[in-house]
Write an enzyme that holds these catalytic residues in place. Structure first.
Site, PDB file in Angstrom:
ATOM      1  N   VAL A 160      53.353  62.348  66.961  1.00 47.59           N
ATOM      2  CA  VAL A 160      54.662  62.973  67.183  1.00 47.59           C
ATOM      3  C   VAL A 160      55.505  62.929  65.910  1.00 47.59           C
ATOM      4  CG1 VAL A 160      56.768  62.958  68.577  1.00 47.59           C
ATOM      5  CG2 VAL A 160      54.579  62.430  69.638  1.00 47.59           C
ATOM      6  N   CYS A 161      55.439  61.833  65.184  1.00 49.44           N
ATOM      7  CA  CYS A 161      56.200  61.723  63.937  1.00 49.44           C
ATOM      8  C   CYS A 161      55.680  62.704  62.889  1.00 49.44           C
ATOM      9  CB  CYS A 161      56.132  60.296  63.400  1.00 49.44           C
ATOM     10  SG  CYS A 161      56.838  59.064  64.520  1.00 49.44           S
ATOM     11  N   ALA A 162      54.365  62.833  62.807  1.00 56.36           N
ATOM     12  CA  ALA A 162      53.766  63.791  61.884  1.00 56.36           C
ATOM     13  C   ALA A 162      54.174  65.210  62.266  1.00 56.36           C
ATOM     14  CB  ALA A 162      52.246  63.639  61.881  1.00 56.36           C
TER      15      ALA A 162
END
Length: 177
Positions: A69-71
């Site tokens: 999700v961060c990527a």
């Protein structure tokens, strides 16, 4: 890292995998003057937030670049940055080490957002209320600051595993020009 004494604790704001997390520090509010802070660039150089004064700034906040999700959040803002005015700067802030951010940006072709690390002193995390007590990572969210240094948009994403509302953040940034 030594935890600061007498830091405000905010409960019930975010969860991680459904588990409540405690946010440390003063949660930033719309209308507030954005506090200055210093983070570290992917090259390992200290960067003061005041460097961006006079621009509209989108601060994309997340726990770790090495999660899907961060990527995705970083890739999405990088892609959307291509369509924005040169007067809008997108910063990503996480607790990742600078070399991990550099590796990710090189591998993914991230070249329109600045990836910054709050790993050293958690100054951003404390001043904006994104630091999670339970794991000392940053919660997910977005802050938009106008050229006068006022906060015009804030999102603390309720569940860390969910993405932020990109459209609302970008709309707020465009209105701040």
């Amino acid at each position: 890292m030594i935890m600061k004494q007498d830091v405000k604790e905010n409960k019930g704001i975010v969860t991680m995998g459904g588990n409540p997390m405690t946010l440390l520090g003063e949660m930033i509010q719309v209308g507030a003057t954005a506090p200055d802070f210093t983070v570290v660039s992917k090259a390992g150089v200290p960067v003061a937030f005041s460097k961006y004064k006079g621009k509209t700034i989108i601060i994309s906040v997340f726990p770790s670049i090495d999660t899907s999700v961060c990527a995705t959040q970083t890739r999405t803002f990088n892609k959307k940055a291509a369509d924005l005015s040169d007067n809008i700067v997108i910063l990503t802030v996480s607790k990742d080490l600078p070399f991990a951010l550099g590796r990710f940006c090189a591998a993914e072709g991230i070249d329109k957002v600045e990836t910054l690390s709050d790993y050293m002193h958690s100054e951003f995390g404390y001043k904006y209320g994104f630091l999670m007590k339970e794991n000392m990572l940053l919660a997910r969210g977005v802050v938009v600051v106008n050229p006068e240094g006022k906060v015009t948009y804030v999102e603390y994403v309720k569940e860390i595993k969910e993405e932020p509302d990109y459209d609302k953040a970008l709309e707020a940034a465009k209105k701040s020009l």
